[in-house]
Motif scaffolding. Sequence first.
Motif, mmCIF file in Angstrom:
data_model
loop_
_atom_site.group_PDB
_atom_site.id
_atom_site.type_symbol
_atom_site.label_atom_id
_atom_site.label_comp_id
_atom_site.label_asym_id
_atom_site.label_seq_id
_atom_site.Cartn_x
_atom_site.Cartn_y
_atom_site.Cartn_z
ATOM 1 N N SER A 11 0.757 -1.251 -0.057
ATOM 2 C CA SER A 11 0.066 -0.005 -0.032
ATOM 3 C C SER A 11 0.820 1.399 -0.073
ATOM 4 O O SER A 11 0.328 2.424 -0.340
ATOM 5 C CB SER A 11 -0.774 0.155 1.052
ATOM 6 O OG SER A 11 -0.509 0.374 2.335
ATOM 7 N N ARG A 118 -1.962 6.270 5.713
ATOM 8 C CA ARG A 118 -3.397 5.764 5.405
ATOM 9 C C ARG A 118 -3.376 4.053 5.434
ATOM 10 O O ARG A 118 -4.382 3.588 6.109
ATOM 11 C CB ARG A 118 -3.597 6.071 4.121
ATOM 12 C CG ARG A 118 -4.870 5.618 3.286
ATOM 13 C CD ARG A 118 -5.174 6.122 1.999
ATOM 14 N NE ARG A 118 -6.732 5.883 1.710
ATOM 15 C CZ ARG A 118 -6.803 4.595 0.959
ATOM 16 N NH1 ARG A 118 -5.960 3.572 0.652
ATOM 17 N NH2 ARG A 118 -7.964 4.484 0.699
ATOM 18 N N GLY A 119 -2.447 3.449 5.055
ATOM 19 C CA GLY A 119 -2.385 1.849 5.302
ATOM 20 C C GLY A 119 -2.544 1.367 6.589
ATOM 21 O O GLY A 119 -3.251 0.581 7.027
ATOM 22 N N MET A 121 -4.070 3.325 9.266
ATOM 23 C CA MET A 121 -5.183 3.596 9.546
ATOM 24 C C MET A 121 -6.067 2.589 8.973
ATOM 25 O O MET A 121 -7.178 2.528 9.943
ATOM 26 C CB MET A 121 -5.466 5.155 9.194
ATOM 27 C CG MET A 121 -4.546 6.096 10.035
ATOM 28 S SD MET A 121 -4.869 7.956 9.327
ATOM 29 C CE MET A 121 -6.503 8.009 9.828
ATOM 30 N N LYS A 122 -6.225 2.350 7.990
ATOM 31 C CA LYS A 122 -7.169 1.327 7.414
ATOM 32 C C LYS A 122 -6.961 -0.007 7.847
ATOM 33 O O LYS A 122 -7.841 -1.092 7.845
ATOM 34 C CB LYS A 122 -7.157 1.403 5.768
ATOM 35 C CG LYS A 122 -7.733 2.628 5.290
ATOM 36 C CD LYS A 122 -7.761 2.675 3.653
ATOM 37 C CE LYS A 122 -8.698 1.515 3.456
ATOM 38 N NZ LYS A 122 -10.199 2.105 3.072
ATOM 39 N N GLU A 123 -5.703 -0.580 8.226
ATOM 40 C CA GLU A 123 -5.591 -2.032 8.635
ATOM 41 C C GLU A 123 -6.214 -2.207 9.997
ATOM 42 O O GLU A 123 -6.127 -1.387 10.905
ATOM 43 C CB GLU A 123 -3.998 -2.093 8.891
ATOM 44 C CG GLU A 123 -3.559 -3.324 8.859
ATOM 45 C CD GLU A 123 -1.939 -3.672 9.107
ATOM 46 O OE1 GLU A 123 -1.470 -4.459 9.699
ATOM 47 O OE2 GLU A 123 -1.450 -2.661 8.327
ATOM 48 N N LYS A 124 -6.781 -3.318 9.948
ATOM 49 C CA LYS A 124 -7.418 -3.758 11.118
ATOM 50 C C LYS A 124 -6.451 -4.700 11.884
ATOM 51 O O LYS A 124 -6.326 -5.862 11.616
ATOM 52 C CB LYS A 124 -8.634 -4.790 10.814
ATOM 53 C CG LYS A 124 -9.742 -3.658 10.214
ATOM 54 C CD LYS A 124 -11.158 -4.462 9.896
ATOM 55 C CE LYS A 124 -12.137 -3.817 9.295
ATOM 56 N NZ LYS A 124 -12.043 -3.005 8.099
#
Length: 145
Positions: A11, A118-119, A121-124
């Motif tokens: 990402s 961003r990666g 923040m989006k990663e769970k």
Amino acid sequence: MQSNDARLLLSAVVPTLATGVLAVGVCAVAAGGAAVLGAVIGTALTVLIMGTGLVVLQQTAKKLPQLFQMTGLLLYTVQILLVAVFVIAFKDTTLFDTKAFAFTLLGATLVWIAAQTRGHMKEKILYVNPDSAQTKSAETAGSPT
């Protein structure tokens, strides 16, 4: 490398390479061959420095999680210093256009940092490892006295 680590690396790499391709195109139209070479070197250097840093950070998180935050701060400092060293080292070179090199390096670095942020923040990311909780409850549930 775990799948989430590879996903995070990907990402960040893809937008950075896209920025590099855009910079190469702009340099080819605006300034010619020397600028194209400078843009290619700037993009490659960014991917190399930032990619290495991300891999080191991921390995530290696995092996020494208590040092993760300190390593991250130190790593970003070292990465920015390395970028500055390369810009200073090549400021008077005639091998390629130094302005194209510096602007591409700066742009690609900023895109990398934004994409990596961003990666993340989006990663769970799990806060509790479910496997360890199940193992611990299984050990204590039926233990004979």
